[in-house]
Design an enzyme around this catalytic site. Structure first.
Site, mmCIF file in Angstrom:
data_model
loop_
_atom_site.group_PDB
_atom_site.id
_atom_site.type_symbol
_atom_site.label_atom_id
_atom_site.label_comp_id
_atom_site.label_asym_id
_atom_site.label_seq_id
_atom_site.Cartn_x
_atom_site.Cartn_y
_atom_site.Cartn_z
ATOM 1 N N LYS A 1 65.210 84.483 58.153
ATOM 2 C CA LYS A 1 64.395 84.944 59.272
ATOM 3 C C LYS A 1 65.116 85.740 60.297
ATOM 4 O O LYS A 1 65.938 85.405 60.985
ATOM 5 C CB LYS A 1 63.688 83.710 60.061
ATOM 6 C CG LYS A 1 62.539 84.216 61.296
ATOM 7 C CD LYS A 1 62.019 82.920 61.767
ATOM 8 C CE LYS A 1 62.592 82.416 62.944
ATOM 9 N NZ LYS A 1 62.748 83.274 64.088
ATOM 10 N N ASP B 1 60.176 87.924 62.105
ATOM 11 C CA ASP B 1 59.302 87.319 63.255
ATOM 12 C C ASP B 1 59.533 87.761 64.562
ATOM 13 O O ASP B 1 60.324 87.305 65.486
ATOM 14 C CB ASP B 1 60.302 85.719 63.303
ATOM 15 C CG ASP B 1 59.416 84.692 64.140
ATOM 16 O OD1 ASP B 1 58.281 85.062 64.264
ATOM 17 O OD2 ASP B 1 60.000 83.776 64.595
ATOM 18 N N LYS C 1 56.644 88.357 66.174
ATOM 19 C CA LYS C 1 55.317 88.022 66.835
ATOM 20 C C LYS C 1 54.706 89.202 67.723
ATOM 21 O O LYS C 1 54.525 89.028 69.016
ATOM 22 C CB LYS C 1 55.691 86.852 67.862
ATOM 23 C CG LYS C 1 56.489 85.534 67.285
ATOM 24 C CD LYS C 1 56.863 84.467 68.086
ATOM 25 C CE LYS C 1 57.625 83.286 67.491
ATOM 26 N NZ LYS C 1 58.774 83.604 67.160
ATOM 27 N N ASP D 1 49.773 92.764 71.025
ATOM 28 C CA ASP D 1 49.648 93.975 71.925
ATOM 29 C C ASP D 1 48.203 94.531 71.583
ATOM 30 O O ASP D 1 47.533 94.100 70.724
ATOM 31 C CB ASP D 1 50.685 95.216 71.488
ATOM 32 C CG ASP D 1 51.132 96.188 72.460
ATOM 33 O OD1 ASP D 1 50.015 96.638 73.044
ATOM 34 O OD2 ASP D 1 52.329 96.322 72.775
ATOM 35 N N THR E 1 56.243 76.096 69.032
ATOM 36 C CA THR E 1 56.693 74.682 68.839
ATOM 37 C C THR E 1 57.212 74.223 70.123
ATOM 38 O O THR E 1 57.514 72.800 70.308
ATOM 39 C CB THR E 1 57.494 74.252 67.572
ATOM 40 O OG1 THR E 1 58.323 75.510 67.472
ATOM 41 C CG2 THR E 1 56.600 74.315 66.259
ATOM 42 N N GLY F 1 67.016 76.826 62.047
ATOM 43 C CA GLY F 1 68.132 77.595 62.848
ATOM 44 C C GLY F 1 69.404 76.762 63.032
ATOM 45 O O GLY F 1 70.225 76.637 62.187
ATOM 46 N N ARG F 2 69.276 76.251 64.368
ATOM 47 C CA ARG F 2 70.681 75.540 64.858
ATOM 48 C C ARG F 2 71.072 74.610 63.980
ATOM 49 O O ARG F 2 72.328 74.564 63.807
ATOM 50 C CB ARG F 2 70.367 75.053 66.199
ATOM 51 C CG ARG F 2 70.119 76.314 67.327
ATOM 52 C CD ARG F 2 69.590 75.814 68.354
ATOM 53 N NE ARG F 2 68.091 75.831 68.275
ATOM 54 C CZ ARG F 2 67.239 75.398 69.466
ATOM 55 N NH1 ARG F 2 67.885 75.439 70.686
ATOM 56 N NH2 ARG F 2 66.132 75.422 69.151
HETATM 57 O O1 C5P Z 1 67.126 76.487 66.047
HETATM 58 P P1 C5P Z 1 65.785 76.170 65.596
HETATM 59 O O2 C5P Z 1 65.833 75.635 64.114
HETATM 60 O O3 C5P Z 1 65.035 75.343 66.567
HETATM 61 O O4 C5P Z 1 65.236 77.540 65.214
HETATM 62 C C1 C5P Z 1 63.687 77.720 65.239
HETATM 63 C C2 C5P Z 1 63.280 79.323 64.745
HETATM 64 O O5 C5P Z 1 61.931 79.291 64.738
HETATM 65 C C3 C5P Z 1 63.796 80.121 65.933
HETATM 66 O O6 C5P Z 1 64.116 81.272 65.512
HETATM 67 C C4 C5P Z 1 62.336 80.217 66.620
HETATM 68 O O7 C5P Z 1 62.433 81.429 67.442
HETATM 69 C C5 C5P Z 1 61.255 80.089 65.491
HETATM 70 N N1 C5P Z 1 59.932 79.453 65.774
HETATM 71 C C6 C5P Z 1 59.742 78.659 66.462
HETATM 72 N N2 C5P Z 1 58.549 78.174 66.785
HETATM 73 C C7 C5P Z 1 57.451 78.996 66.434
HETATM 74 C C8 C5P Z 1 57.682 80.327 65.687
HETATM 75 C C9 C5P Z 1 59.096 80.701 65.425
HETATM 76 O O8 C5P Z 1 60.479 77.750 66.718
HETATM 77 N N3 C5P Z 1 56.085 78.869 66.651
#
Ligand code: C5P
Length: 235
Positions: free
Chosen positions: A31, A58, A60, A63, A115, A207-208
């Site tokens: 992503k 992503d 988002k 506009d 989220t 992510g993290r």
């Molecule tokens: O680090 P983590 O696992 O929390 O990362 C989640 C990723 O998903 C981030 O890049 C965040 O921007 C993305 N995201 C999210 N909630 C959403 C859409 C995308 O956390 N509704």
């Protein structure tokens, strides 16, 4: 089987690509969000594609319809496989995006509620009483479906009801995934890979837990194992 998408939320292109190369075959999907895209531009997409990776862009989009249609057409030209737009941008905006990409273009995903959002956040931003976050997600998902989008980004808590309502073809992408034993961070609605798969999520965004791991490949393997176990237990 559900797929893992690694969120490349890293501060530089160099760090992002060295992580991708370190992960190697252990992940196919990445992503690219606004921080990295703002730094690197389309070159990050090309670098990932050269490595045989599939991309979830992503950004988002939110506009006026004409602007979003142009952005989505540009993303389709880049060859990304999935992209996001805010359902709160409204029906006309989402329909314009749908018209801008053909049926073999990227799959379009509506973002319902981030989220990280709690009910209090929604009440504060929209100035309305919420009966439940789930209802708000369902309402925005219904708008996305009406506009002809392919799916939504939704937490595992909402995935099950969305799949039941819109069928298995409806794509559900779930962020906020936390393998057993990892920290939630700023995510208000997290799930383990097993919970997300049992709820019917098709793509799990992590992510993290991967980015901050000493051994990202080991974490990805743990996630794959939890996905496989969840698939066995799925209804
Ligand atoms: O680090 P983590 O696992 O929390 O990362 C989640 C990723 O998903 C981030 O890049 C965040 O921007 C993305 N995201 C999210 N909630 C959403 C859409 C995308 O956390 N509704």
């Amino acid at each position: 089987m559900a797929k893992t998408i690694v969120a490349l939320d890293l501060p530089s292109v160099g760090e992002a690509l060295s992580l991708v190369d370190r992960i190697g075959e252990a992940a196919e999907w990445y992503k690219v969000g606004s921080p990295l895209y703002t730094r690197a531009g389309p070159s990050i997409i090309e670098a990932l594609q050269e490595r045989g990776k599939k991309i979830f862009l992503d950004l988002k989009y939110h506009d006026i319809p004409n602007t979003v249609a142009q952005s989505v057409a540009a993303a389709a030209e880049l060859g990304v496989a999935l992209l996001t737009l805010h359902a709160a941008g409204g029906l006309d905006m989402m329909r314009a995006a749908r018209e801008a990409v053909g049926s073999d273009g990227p799959r379009l995903l509506g973002v319902t509620l981030l989220t990280s959002f709690s009910a209090e956040d929604v009440e504060q931003v929209w100035d309305k009483e919420l009966r439940s976050l789930r209802e708000e997600v369902a309402r925005l998902a219904a708008l996305a479906v009406e506009a002809g989008l392919d799916g939504v980004v939704a937490s595992a808590l909402e995935a099950e009801a969305l799949k039941r309502r819109y069928g298995s073809e409806f794509v559900v992408v779930t962020p906020g995934i936390r393998p057993a034993g990892s920290l939630a961070g700023d995510q208000a609605r997290t799930a383990t890979p097993g919970e997300a798969v049992r709820a019917g999520s098709d793509f799990l965004v992590v992510g993290r837990p991967v980015l901050q791991a000493d051994d990202p490949v080991a974490v990805l393997k743990q996630i794959e194992a939890e996905i496989a176990k969840g698939a066995e237990d799925a209804p």
